[in-house]
Design a protein around this motif. Structure first.
Motif, short mmCIF file in Angstrom:
data_model
loop_
_atom_site.label_atom_id
_atom_site.label_comp_id
_atom_site.label_asym_id
_atom_site.label_seq_id
_atom_site.Cartn_x
_atom_site.Cartn_y
_atom_site.Cartn_z
N LEU A 111 0.82 -1.21 0.00
CA LEU A 111 0.00 0.00 0.00
C LEU A 111 0.85 1.26 0.00
N ASN A 112 0.43 2.23 -0.79
CA ASN A 112 1.00 3.57 -0.79
C ASN A 112 -0.14 4.53 -0.48
N MET A 113 -0.07 5.20 0.66
CA MET A 113 -1.13 6.09 1.09
C MET A 113 -0.96 7.51 0.56
N GLN A 114 0.14 7.77 -0.14
CA GLN A 114 0.37 9.09 -0.74
C GLN A 114 0.88 8.95 -2.17
N PRO A 115 0.15 8.21 -2.99
CA PRO A 115 0.61 8.05 -4.37
C PRO A 115 0.42 9.34 -5.15
N LYS A 116 1.25 9.54 -6.14
CA LYS A 116 1.14 10.71 -7.00
C LYS A 116 0.23 10.35 -8.16
N LEU A 117 -1.06 10.64 -7.99
CA LEU A 117 -2.07 10.28 -8.98
C LEU A 117 -2.71 11.54 -9.55
N SER A 118 -3.03 11.51 -10.83
CA SER A 118 -3.75 12.61 -11.47
C SER A 118 -5.09 12.10 -11.95
N ARG A 119 -6.04 13.01 -12.10
CA ARG A 119 -7.36 12.62 -12.56
C ARG A 119 -7.31 11.99 -13.95
N SER A 120 -6.35 12.39 -14.75
CA SER A 120 -6.25 11.84 -16.11
C SER A 120 -5.94 10.35 -16.11
N ALA A 121 -5.39 9.84 -15.01
CA ALA A 121 -5.07 8.42 -14.94
C ALA A 121 -6.32 7.56 -14.86
N PHE A 122 -7.48 8.20 -14.62
CA PHE A 122 -8.72 7.46 -14.44
C PHE A 122 -9.69 7.67 -15.60
N SER A 123 -9.18 8.16 -16.71
CA SER A 123 -9.99 8.25 -17.92
C SER A 123 -9.85 6.93 -18.68
N PHE A 124 -10.87 6.60 -19.45
CA PHE A 124 -10.84 5.34 -20.18
C PHE A 124 -11.46 5.52 -21.55
#
Length: 206
Positions: free
Chosen positions: A182-195
């Motif tokens: 688990l990583n509780m502070q991942p560097k995620l962007s909203r664009s990573a959740f587009s499909f």
């Protein structure tokens, strides 16, 4: 829809470890997790058990709260589920098929809501300490609605770290999910959740 598509915890079944003596602190760990976690990533192993058989799958996941998530099954087959905030996309590589559905209608106050939305915990569940097993302390989250489709969820912590989720649904399916890396502070962007559905696949709507 094939049998394997019952496996994603948001849709049907997120069970049964022995319960030891209750230990205070699991609810505190859950509430701290719910308050602090804005993003989560890691690996999972998921086992679904019913009267006829047991199926185990594994893969990785990413969550950006509120409402964005991606579950990628890699073994024994490849399947991706993406929630972009409005639509849930389920891509089955073997079938070359994408199924899309409304995220609000599909998730509602289901187990996936606990992970993806901070407000779901207090609004949809009654909490109580539920013992320990294998070094994991559990909280039992009972849905406030009688028609939720499942009996309860157990959420397990090792200290303050999320370790497991267990659920028994109304059909008797028992599901256990073990979390790791688990990583509780991942560097995620909203664009990573587009499909975008790949070319050449069938796209179905629920």
């Amino acid at each position: 829809m094939t049998q394997k598509k019952i496996l994603f915890p948001a849709f049907a079944t997120l069970f049964a470890l022995g319960i030891g003596s209750a230990q205070a602190g699991a609810i505190d760990a859950l509430k701290k997790f719910n308050t602090d976690a804005d993003g989560i990533s890691g690996s999972f192993t998921q086992t679904v058990k019913n009267k006829k058989k047991t199926q185990t799958t594994s893969g990785s996941f990413q969550i950006l709260r509120p409402g964005l998530f991606k579950w990628q099954y890699t073994k024994p087959y490849k399947q991706t589920i993406v929630g972009d905030g409005k639509t849930i996309w389920l891509y089955d590589v073997d079938l070359a098929q994408v199924t899309k559905s409304s995220q609000d209608q599909t998730i509602g106050d289901s187990p996936a809501a606990i992970l993806s939305n901070k407000s779901a915990l207090d609004s949809s569940y009654t909490l109580k300490e539920d013992g320990s097993a294998g070094g994991i302390d559990y909280v039992r989250a009972t849905p406030k609605k009688n028609n939720a489709g499942y009996q309860y969820i157990r959420i397990g912590f090792k200290g303050e770290a999320l370790a497991a989720m267990q659920l028994k649904d109304g059909f008797g399916n028992e599901t256990t999910i073990r979390f790791s890396n688990l990583n509780m502070q991942p560097k995620l962007s909203r664009s990573a959740f587009s499909f975008t559905p790949p070319k050449g696949v069938d796209v179905l709507s629920n």
